[in-house]
Design a protein around this motif. Structure first.
Motif, short mmCIF file in Angstrom:
data_model
loop_
_atom_site.label_atom_id
_atom_site.label_comp_id
_atom_site.label_asym_id
_atom_site.label_seq_id
_atom_site.Cartn_x
_atom_site.Cartn_y
_atom_site.Cartn_z
N GLY A 94 0.74 -1.14 0.00
CA GLY A 94 -0.07 -0.15 0.15
C GLY A 94 0.75 1.40 0.07
N PHE A 95 1.95 1.26 0.86
CA PHE A 95 3.01 2.34 0.72
C PHE A 95 3.56 2.63 -0.63
CE2 PHE A 95 7.31 4.01 1.48
CZ PHE A 95 6.84 5.07 2.16
N ILE A 96 4.02 1.60 -1.37
CA ILE A 96 4.70 1.78 -2.59
C ILE A 96 3.44 2.22 -3.81
CG2 ILE A 96 5.90 0.33 -4.56
CD1 ILE A 96 7.84 1.10 -2.02
N LEU A 97 2.51 1.54 -3.46
CA LEU A 97 1.45 1.67 -4.57
C LEU A 97 0.91 3.19 -4.42
CD1 LEU A 97 -0.19 0.23 -6.80
CD2 LEU A 97 -1.98 -0.13 -4.90
N THR A 98 0.82 3.76 -3.31
CA THR A 98 0.37 5.00 -3.32
C THR A 98 1.30 6.29 -3.15
OG1 THR A 98 -1.26 4.41 -1.51
CG2 THR A 98 -1.00 6.55 -1.63
N GLY A 99 2.65 5.67 -2.54
CA GLY A 99 3.66 6.77 -2.87
C GLY A 99 4.15 6.97 -4.23
N MET A 100 4.07 5.84 -5.30
CA MET A 100 4.52 6.02 -6.57
C MET A 100 3.51 6.07 -7.40
SD MET A 100 8.22 3.70 -5.98
CE MET A 100 9.34 4.01 -4.90
N SER A 101 2.44 6.32 -6.81
CA SER A 101 1.15 6.43 -7.94
C SER A 101 1.29 7.05 -9.16
CB SER A 101 -0.08 6.77 -7.22
OG SER A 101 0.09 7.92 -6.78
N TRP A 102 2.00 8.16 -9.13
CA TRP A 102 2.39 9.08 -10.24
C TRP A 102 3.06 8.39 -11.38
CZ3 TRP A 102 7.71 9.26 -10.56
CH2 TRP A 102 8.40 9.04 -9.43
N LEU A 103 3.58 7.25 -10.95
CA LEU A 103 4.40 6.34 -12.08
C LEU A 103 3.56 5.69 -13.23
CD1 LEU A 103 7.47 4.63 -10.17
CD2 LEU A 103 7.48 6.05 -11.89
N LEU A 104 2.18 5.65 -12.79
CA LEU A 104 1.31 4.75 -13.43
C LEU A 104 1.23 4.99 -15.13
CD1 LEU A 104 -0.86 2.72 -13.05
CD2 LEU A 104 -2.31 4.38 -12.83
N SER A 105 1.54 6.33 -15.35
CA SER A 105 1.53 6.96 -16.70
C SER A 105 2.84 6.41 -17.40
CB SER A 105 1.56 8.47 -16.83
OG SER A 105 2.77 8.84 -16.10
N SER A 106 3.85 6.01 -16.68
CA SER A 106 4.93 5.50 -17.38
C SER A 106 5.30 4.16 -17.28
CB SER A 106 6.33 6.55 -16.73
OG SER A 106 6.65 5.88 -15.47
N VAL A 107 4.89 3.62 -16.37
CA VAL A 107 4.89 2.06 -16.15
C VAL A 107 3.79 1.12 -16.28
CG1 VAL A 107 6.94 2.36 -14.50
CG2 VAL A 107 4.82 1.78 -13.49
N GLY A 108 2.44 1.87 -16.44
CA GLY A 108 1.13 1.10 -16.64
C GLY A 108 1.03 0.07 -15.78
N PRO A 109 0.70 -1.18 -16.08
CA PRO A 109 0.12 -2.28 -15.40
C PRO A 109 1.45 -2.86 -14.47
CG PRO A 109 0.43 -2.89 -17.42
CD PRO A 109 0.49 -1.55 -17.58
N ALA A 110 2.68 -2.44 -14.65
CA ALA A 110 3.68 -2.95 -13.86
C ALA A 110 4.00 -2.15 -12.52
CB ALA A 110 4.97 -2.45 -14.70
N LEU A 111 3.09 -1.09 -12.34
CA LEU A 111 3.03 -0.68 -10.95
C LEU A 111 2.54 -1.45 -9.90
CD1 LEU A 111 3.76 1.85 -9.23
CD2 LEU A 111 1.29 2.71 -9.65
N PRO A 112 1.45 -2.26 -10.02
CA PRO A 112 1.18 -3.30 -8.87
C PRO A 112 2.13 -4.33 -8.77
CG PRO A 112 -0.87 -2.63 -10.35
CD PRO A 112 0.41 -2.18 -11.12
N LEU A 113 2.81 -4.69 -9.78
CA LEU A 113 3.73 -5.61 -9.70
C LEU A 113 4.90 -5.22 -8.73
CD1 LEU A 113 5.02 -8.50 -10.27
CD2 LEU A 113 5.84 -7.35 -12.50
#
Length: 545
Positions: A94-113
């Motif tokens: 939860g910490f990584i997913l929220t703290g780096m949520s802005w990466l979603l545009s560059s890594v897409g579905p890799a963020l949850p991984l």
């Protein structure tokens, strides 16, 4: 006709149950058990988002000192060590997913991984909390838990900070970047010591809230207060970094921010106009452009180089450009290029690239990410060595610059290397335009303040689209251009004496290495206690004759 059997529970018969009803109840029990198991895990996932509010841009820095408590409480109340570790894992995700949520545009579905992989490191935190803080709490464990839990947390931060795993981001100590009194700890032990202090206080607060016996509560409260005042006390007692000799106390640095310009040529022209506007207005010693401010290879493009040479001559200052160009070997690299009226003085090539943004790790396996996101279409070429750029001020005095590019501001060791080699000022060239409306620009600029406090050197950051800012040698902000601003920001940057040295410059990453040793020791003790006692060998039977 026989009566249906009675279902007997702990309180006696519950009434007749037909085979259909019994099956339904049996099917319902696993569902209830699963819900009971996953509710606290989902709560841990949500609790992992709470500390993120202490980072920029929300910036509720004071929250950091108690933000871990909800998650730690869930780990403490786990029914066993395995469940505590799982809850720690979910909290970390939860910490990584929220703290780096802005990466979603560059890594897409890799963020949850990414969140799941790096969140798993926090399983050790859950295990440490459960073993040390499960009731009944004693004074010994109340004093032992804060440093041990802090060591385990710091070990996880250090592990995910390794360049091979992407590099450091969202280190808990970064929440205190606007508080130079707290950042005094960074001058002693790096950002790592600030993170350790924050985790230790959170753990002590948990003891104060949950211990029944007043003695462990009092011990934990004293430990928390002592940790909280350590930074301000060090700030008050330790003298400020010594100023440079008379006549060279400060330099004027112009940070050029052209704004959001998609077209590379238009971006170059905007930077040139902002630089030309300095002529006759502000005498400067160094002009700094952002990362990727030109896409021309300045060694092979005489027209672009000629423009920069002319601007350097007109302003009377050397110009540090950000080159993002394809080189003769066919590969693209990002370079900080120092230009004088005579031409290219020297260049530094970015060594540590942004995962997915500038290269895709294991591209044969993960290359598909580029097709569903804005990840790098091809890997950039990294540099091979870090060195200072030999800049001079407008009077011709040496001004060695520790020039680093964008993501490299996240690495404490790189700023430390530059300072130990003699850098008078740390200069970061940045571009966060991909994440313009996210928390990323504010999170990024905060790192320059921390690197300044660690090294006792002033630090500046020039960004294409903001934030551009300057910090003194104690991490105090001097000036800034926000993400909605454009133009050139001229700031007076106080210099420290060349021989200035902080404890962090001397000892390096001693704090995280000590944390790794403490973690290993705690794990060894826990494993030894799990071993069943070895029964003594049975005495041989002796027969009498």
């Amino acid at each position: 006709m026989p009566r249906p059997p009675l279902l007997t529970g702990p309180d006696g018969p519950s009434g007749p149950v037909t085979p259909t009803a019994a099956g339904a109840r049996r099917a319902a029990r696993p569902g209830r058990a699963a819900a009971a198991r996953y509710r606290p895990r989902l709560a841990a996932l949500a609790a992992g988002a709470v500390p993120v509010l202490a980072f920029p841009a929300p910036g509720v820095a004071a929250l950091a000192w108690v933000a871990l408590v909800p998650g730690l409480l869930l780990m403490q109340r786990a029914p066993g060590p395995r469940e505590a570790a799982v809850r720690g894992w979910w909290f970390g995700a939860g910490f990584i997913l929220t703290g780096m949520s802005w990466l979603l545009s560059s890594v897409g579905p890799a963020l949850p991984l990414i969140a799941v992989v790096f969140g798993s490191l926090q399983a050790g935190v859950g295990l440490a909390v459960w073993r040390l803080l499960r009731p009944p709490l004693t004074v010994r464990r109340a004093l032992l838990a804060p440093p041990v839990v802090a060591a385990v947390w710091l070990t996880t931060e250090y592990a995910r900070s390794l360049p091979a795993l992407g590099g450091p981001w969202a280190l808990l100590g970064a929440t205190q970047w606007q508080h130079p009194a707290v950042l005094a700890l960074a001058s002693a032990g790096g950002i790592w010591l600030v993170s350790a202090a924050v985790v230790a206080v959170n753990t002590a607060v948990l003891v104060v809230l949950t211990a029944v016996d007043p003695r462990p509560r009092a011990a934990a409260a004293l430990l928390a207060v002592g940790t909280l005042v350590a930074g301000p006390l060090l700030f008050a007692l330790r003298p400020a970094p010594p100023a440079a000799p008379e006549g060279a106390e400060e330099v004027r640095i112009a940070l050029v921010q052209p704004g959001i310009v998609e077209d590379p040529q238009a971006r170059f022209e905007a930077g040139a106009r902002a630089t030309a506007a300095l002529v006759g207005q502000h005498p400067v010693d160094l002009v700094v452009w952002g990362e990727s401010s030109t896409t021309a290879d300045l060694d092979r493009d005489p027209a672009a180089l000629g423009r920069l040479r002319a601007l350097s001559a007109a302003t009377g200052a050397e110009l540090l450009a950000g080159e993002d160009a394809r080189k003769p070997d066919g590969r693209i690299s990002k370079d900080a290029v120092l230009v004088s009226p005579q031409g290219v003085v020297d260049r530094y090539r970015k060594i540590r690239l942004v995962p997915f943004g500038e290269y895709i790790p294991l591209r044969p396996v993960l290359g598909w990410v580029a097709g569903v996101s804005r990840a790098a279409g091809e890997n950039r070429a990294p540099g091979s060595d870090q060195h200072l750029l030999p800049a001079v001020d407008r009077e011709g005095r040496a001004l060695p610059v520790g020039a680093l590019v964008c993501f490299e501001s996240a690495f404490p060791d790189m700023a430390r290397t530059a300072a130990r080699e003699g850098a008078r000022v740390l200069v970061y060239q940045s571009s966060t335009s991909t994440f313009q409306r996210s928390w990323a620009p504010e999170q990024h600029v905060s790192l320059a303040a921390i690197r300044a406090a660690e090294t006792g050197r002033p630090a500046v950051q020039a960004s294409l689209t903001g934030v551009s800012a300057a910090f003194d040698a104690q991490g105090r902000e001097l000036a800034r251009l926000g993400t909605d601003d454009t133009g050139a920001l001229v700031v007076r940057v106080p210099l420290t004496a060349p021989a200035t040295s902080t404890w962090y410059l001397r000892v390096g990453d001693a704090v995280p290495l000590a944390a790794v040793l403490v973690t290993a020791g705690a794990a060894a003790v826990a494993l030894r206690r799990r071993q069943p006692p070895v029964a003594p060998p049975a005495a041989p039977l002796v027969s009498e004759r």
